[in-house]
Design a protein around this motif. Structure first.
Motif, PDB file in Angstrom:
ATOM      1  N   LEU A   1       0.828  -1.207   0.000  1.00 21.24           N
ATOM      2  CA  LEU A   1       0.000   0.000   0.000  1.00 21.24           C
ATOM      3  C   LEU A   1       0.862   1.257   0.000  1.00 21.24           C
ATOM      4  N   VAL A   2       1.933   1.230   0.778  1.00 19.89           N
ATOM      5  CA  VAL A   2       2.840   2.384   0.785  1.00 19.89           C
ATOM      6  C   VAL A   2       3.451   2.575  -0.598  1.00 19.89           C
ATOM      7  N   GLU A   3       3.886   1.481  -1.203  1.00 20.29           N
ATOM      8  CA  GLU A   3       4.500   1.547  -2.531  1.00 20.29           C
ATOM      9  C   GLU A   3       3.514   2.062  -3.574  1.00 20.29           C
ATOM     10  N   LEU A   4       2.287   1.591  -3.520  1.00 18.04           N
ATOM     11  CA  LEU A   4       1.302   1.933  -4.547  1.00 18.04           C
ATOM     12  C   LEU A   4       0.732   3.341  -4.384  1.00 18.04           C
ATOM     13  N   THR A   5       0.799   3.904  -3.183  1.00 17.99           N
ATOM     14  CA  THR A   5       0.229   5.241  -2.965  1.00 17.99           C
ATOM     15  C   THR A   5       1.294   6.319  -2.836  1.00 17.99           C
ATOM     16  N   ARG A   6       2.562   5.951  -2.994  1.00 16.85           N
ATOM     17  CA  ARG A   6       3.632   6.945  -2.855  1.00 16.85           C
ATOM     18  C   ARG A   6       3.426   8.081  -3.849  1.00 16.85           C
ATOM     19  N   ASP A   7       3.493   9.303  -3.342  1.00 16.60           N
ATOM     20  CA  ASP A   7       3.357  10.530  -4.140  1.00 16.60           C
ATOM     21  C   ASP A   7       1.958  10.701  -4.729  1.00 16.60           C
ATOM     22  N   ARG A   8       0.983  10.004  -4.175  1.00 13.64           N
ATOM     23  CA  ARG A   8      -0.394  10.153  -4.657  1.00 13.64           C
ATOM     24  C   ARG A   8      -1.248  10.793  -3.572  1.00 13.64           C
ATOM     25  N   THR A   9      -2.269  11.540  -3.998  1.00 13.11           N
ATOM     26  CA  THR A   9      -3.236  12.122  -3.068  1.00 13.11           C
ATOM     27  C   THR A   9      -4.627  11.554  -3.278  1.00 13.11           C
ATOM     28  N   SER A  10      -4.829  10.778  -4.347  1.00 12.93           N
ATOM     29  CA  SER A  10      -6.119  10.146  -4.604  1.00 12.93           C
ATOM     30  C   SER A  10      -5.887   8.931  -5.491  1.00 12.93           C
ATOM     31  N   LEU A  11      -6.950   8.178  -5.741  1.00  8.51           N
ATOM     32  CA  LEU A  11      -6.865   7.013  -6.620  1.00  8.51           C
ATOM     33  C   LEU A  11      -7.284   7.338  -8.043  1.00  8.51           C
ATOM     34  N   ASP A  12      -7.467   8.592  -8.350  1.00 12.39           N
ATOM     35  CA  ASP A  12      -7.798   8.993  -9.719  1.00 12.39           C
ATOM     36  C   ASP A  12      -6.654   8.593 -10.658  1.00 12.39           C
ATOM     37  N   GLY A  13      -6.987   7.913 -11.747  1.00 11.64           N
ATOM     38  CA  GLY A  13      -5.982   7.491 -12.699  1.00 11.64           C
ATOM     39  C   GLY A  13      -5.087   6.377 -12.203  1.00 11.64           C
ATOM     40  N   PHE A  14      -5.533   5.649 -11.200  1.00 13.56           N
ATOM     41  CA  PHE A  14      -4.713   4.602 -10.598  1.00 13.56           C
ATOM     42  C   PHE A  14      -4.534   3.436 -11.565  1.00 13.56           C
ATOM     43  N   ASP A  15      -3.341   2.843 -11.574  1.00 13.37           N
ATOM     44  CA  ASP A  15      -3.023   1.715 -12.443  1.00 13.37           C
ATOM     45  C   ASP A  15      -3.447   0.414 -11.755  1.00 13.37           C
ATOM     46  N   TRP A  16      -4.674   0.007 -11.972  1.00 13.03           N
ATOM     47  CA  TRP A  16      -5.210  -1.165 -11.299  1.00 13.03           C
ATOM     48  C   TRP A  16      -4.568  -2.455 -11.812  1.00 13.03           C
ATOM     49  N   ASP A  17      -4.170  -2.486 -13.094  1.00 17.97           N
ATOM     50  CA  ASP A  17      -3.516  -3.690 -13.612  1.00 17.97           C
ATOM     51  C   ASP A  17      -2.212  -3.957 -12.871  1.00 17.97           C
ATOM     52  N   ALA A  18      -1.431  -2.909 -12.628  1.00 17.86           N
ATOM     53  CA  ALA A  18      -0.169  -3.085 -11.910  1.00 17.86           C
ATOM     54  C   ALA A  18      -0.423  -3.518 -10.472  1.00 17.86           C
ATOM     55  N   ALA A  19      -1.460  -2.956  -9.850  1.00 20.94           N
ATOM     56  CA  ALA A  19      -1.789  -3.326  -8.473  1.00 20.94           C
ATOM     57  C   ALA A  19      -2.242  -4.780  -8.399  1.00 20.94           C
ATOM     58  N   ASP A  20      -3.064  -5.198  -9.366  1.00 22.39           N
ATOM     59  CA  ASP A  20      -3.521  -6.586  -9.383  1.00 22.39           C
ATOM     60  C   ASP A  20      -2.351  -7.551  -9.525  1.00 22.39           C
ATOM     61  N   ALA A  21      -1.416  -7.196 -10.387  1.00 22.19           N
ATOM     62  CA  ALA A  21      -0.255  -8.064 -10.593  1.00 22.19           C
ATOM     63  C   ALA A  21       0.590  -8.149  -9.328  1.00 22.19           C
ATOM     64  N   LEU A  22       0.708  -7.049  -8.607  1.00 19.49           N
ATOM     65  CA  LEU A  22       1.485  -7.051  -7.366  1.00 19.49           C
ATOM     66  C   LEU A  22       0.828  -7.941  -6.318  1.00 19.49           C
ATOM     67  N   VAL A  23      -0.484  -7.875  -6.200  1.00 20.17           N
ATOM     68  CA  VAL A  23      -1.204  -8.728  -5.251  1.00 20.17           C
ATOM     69  C   VAL A  23      -0.990 -10.194  -5.596  1.00 20.17           C
ATOM     70  N   GLU A  24      -1.136 -10.537  -6.872  1.00 22.31           N
ATOM     71  CA  GLU A  24      -0.974 -11.930  -7.292  1.00 22.31           C
ATOM     72  C   GLU A  24       0.441 -12.436  -7.026  1.00 22.31           C
ATOM     73  N   ALA A  25       1.417 -11.548  -7.163  1.00 21.64           N
ATOM     74  CA  ALA A  25       2.805 -11.964  -7.023  1.00 21.64           C
ATOM     75  C   ALA A  25       3.236 -12.111  -5.571  1.00 21.64           C
ATOM     76  N   ARG A  26       2.722 -11.264  -4.684  1.00 20.42           N
ATOM     77  CA  ARG A  26       3.245 -11.213  -3.321  1.00 20.42           C
ATOM     78  C   ARG A  26       2.377 -11.888  -2.270  1.00 20.42           C
ATOM     79  N   LEU A  27       1.107 -12.118  -2.588  1.00 15.75           N
ATOM     80  CA  LEU A  27       0.206 -12.669  -1.553  1.00 15.75           C
ATOM     81  C   LEU A  27      -0.319 -14.021  -1.987  1.00 15.75           C
ATOM     82  N   PRO A  28       0.055 -15.096  -1.315  1.00 17.10           N
ATOM     83  CA  PRO A  28      -0.537 -16.398  -1.615  1.00 17.10           C
ATOM     84  C   PRO A  28      -1.997 -16.411  -1.201  1.00 17.10           C
ATOM     85  N   PRO A  29      -2.789 -17.307  -1.761  1.00 20.37           N
ATOM     86  CA  PRO A  29      -4.197 -17.373  -1.374  1.00 20.37           C
ATOM     87  C   PRO A  29      -4.362 -17.642   0.109  1.00 20.37           C
ATOM     88  N   LEU A  30      -5.413 -17.088   0.684  1.00 21.46           N
ATOM     89  CA  LEU A  30      -5.738 -17.326   2.078  1.00 21.46           C
ATOM     90  C   LEU A  30      -6.215 -18.775   2.257  1.00 21.46           C
TER      91      LEU A  30
END
Length: 501
Positions: free
Chosen positions: A468-497
């Motif tokens: 979350l810190v990495e994805l929101t660095r230098d941002r003040t809102s989620l406008d124009g957020f790169d959701w594809d990059a965020a989805d890929a990061l979740v898939e790569a770093r978090l195993p299924p619960l």
């Protein structure tokens, strides 16, 4: 191993208790009839064990609960799960008030409800400690547990298996023969002190440098709540804060948290104090002095302070001066032990083993999980040393994890709930949880609404926070957020619960 002698009887004349089929019932002696002691007594008595509980205080059902000495309790899913194992959930829930989230009272006067979960299926429950304890004592006695009040543990001879109990009402001393002792007698545990005399527990305490004082918002003229009842109210002010939890009779228990020592020359800029090894105060010239319990010592001073910093709360607390002057100042600290048991003769649970600061609302829930875990280990083997070792191996890492998260949550509650970066990260976390429900779960939700081990919640939470810190660095809102990059990061770093959590 010899079966225990029933408490208060003579070994020469009395036989151990027997079950309905004629077998000797296993016996346990519990020190402390608070929440953990009462629940453990229920869990084992309902399963055929002979249980004696010794409590240094009188019966609170007759004497009433002493006000001002404990923070209201937040019952979460972990605690309810334990209560269900004891068939106690219905009786307890009748005394609770639902809290949907944190109602943040900002310094400028506006309010914001920050929900704990997605909807009303993910909430916590406020319960008065005294009412909860009374309910558990009733159920324990109904299950067959024997509760002995006015029994203060004075000493233990572990070789002879004799515990000596004194009575504050007189000079009487009672010797009790025991097979196994369970210490459920809180952070100041007498059993822990006795164990420490014969084995190394590795005990150490870290005090927060902050303390608390309890006050009360009474019901309104119509007998109802004066502010939103279904929320935990927070007045965050950087280095200090005030909270209020609802009670089922229409009152709120208000708790003021202050540093033990104030800063006389400056305020703070949402800084973190140095009392827990954090950074020193960030000063802001020209601001009013930062308060502490050394600078606010009287009810009159407390009223002036509330009028200045918590004005909407101040007008709701007519007895503020009286409560401040007469209620004790509570100490906040964390107790760490490296060892919770003395072979097969004694074991510690709850605050006696791992007292923590109350800022995640998990002290009781963790203790209730202890009770279920210890009962399960005892029911799985007759070798009590093996049961205690297994219990410690299972629960100690999880206790350490929630102790750490409780300390971190204090900083969040007092410093960050009104911080723009925190709010943006929280918004993103909730969105990612919606997009990846099998991978991304906010740490608060893992702790509060699931049965995931605390250690798992801590580890996954740290990974998620870094994202979350990495994805929101230098941002003040989620406008124009790169959701594809965020989805890929979740898939790569978090195993299924795990499927069942």
């Amino acid at each position: 191993m010899a079966e225990p002698i029933p408490a208060g009887t003579s070994a020469a004349t009395e036989a151990p208790p027997v079950s309905g089929d004629g077998a000797v019932a296993p016996h346990l002696t519990i020190v402390g009839a608070g929440l953990a002691g009462a629940l453990l007594a229920i869990l084992l008595a309902q399963r055929g064990w002979s249980i004696d509980v010794y409590e240094k205080r009188g019966d609170l059902r007759e004497l009433g609960y002493e006000r001002g000495r404990s923070i209201n309790l937040a019952l979460a899913e972990r605690g309810r799960h334990a209560l269900r194992q004891a068939d106690a959930d219905d009786a307890v829930m009748a005394k609770t008030v639902m809290m949907r989230g944190r109602m943040v009272h900002f310094a400028d006067g506006h309010l914001d409800l920050q929900r704990y979960g997605r909807d009303d299926t993910e909430v916590i429950w406020s319960v008065h400690r005294g009412e909860l304890n009374e309910a558990l004592l009733d159920i324990a006695e109904e299950a067959g547990a024997r509760i002995h009040f006015h029994h203060r543990l004075d000493s233990v001879d572990f070789e002879a298996r004799i515990a000596k109990f004194g009575d504050d009402r007189g000079d009487t001393v009672r010797e009790i023969h025991f097979d196994t002792l369970v210490g459920a007698d809180g952070a100041g545990s007498s059993l822990r002190q006795a164990m420490a005399e014969v084995c190394e527990l590795g005990d150490r305490s870290e005090f927060l440098g902050h303390s608390y004082k309890e006050l009360e918002i009474p019901p309104g003229p119509d007998g109802g709540f004066q502010i939103e009842p279904h929320a935990l109210h927070i007045w965050p002010r950087g280095r200090y804060m005030c909270i209020a939890l609802p009670n089922d009779e229409g009152t709120f228990t208000v708790t003021l948290f202050l540093p033990n020592r104030g800063a006389p020359d400056a305020g703070t800029l949402n800084g973190v104090d140095g009392d827990h090894g954090d950074t020193t105060n960030v000063t802001k010239p020209g601001t009013h002095p930062a308060p502490g319990f050394d600078t606010i010592t009287t009810g009159a001073q407390a009223r002036a302070f509330f009028d200045r910093d918590f004005p909407d709360a101040s007008r709701l607390i007519p007895a503020l001066e009286h409560d401040f002057d007469h209620n004790p100042t509570g100490v906040l600290g964390t107790l760490y032990l490296d060892r919770w048991h003395l072979d097969h003769r004694a074991v510690l649970i709850g605050d006696a083993a791992h007292a923590m600061v109350p800022f995640h609302g998990q002290g009781m829930n963790c203790a209730f999980e202890d009770c279920v875990a210890l009962a399960n280990h005892l029911l799985q083997t007759t070798a009590r040393g093996e049961a205690f070792a297994g219990f410690q191996a299972e629960r100690l890492p999880n206790a350490r994890a929630i102790q750490q998260m409780a300390l971190e949550n204090y900083l969040e509650m007092r410093d960050h709930v009104d911080d723009d970066d925190y709010l943006l990260q929280r918004e993103l976390g909730n969105r990612l949880a919606e997009r990846h429900p099998q991978r991304f779960l906010p740490r608060y939700a893992m702790v509060t609404f699931t049965h995931l081990p605390y250690a798992v919640a801590l580890a996954r939470g740290e990974t998620q926070h870094e994202m979350l810190v990495e994805l929101t660095r230098d941002r003040t809102s989620l406008d124009g957020f790169d959701w594809d990059a965020a989805d890929a990061l979740v898939e790569a770093r978090l195993p299924p619960l795990p499927e069942d959590y």
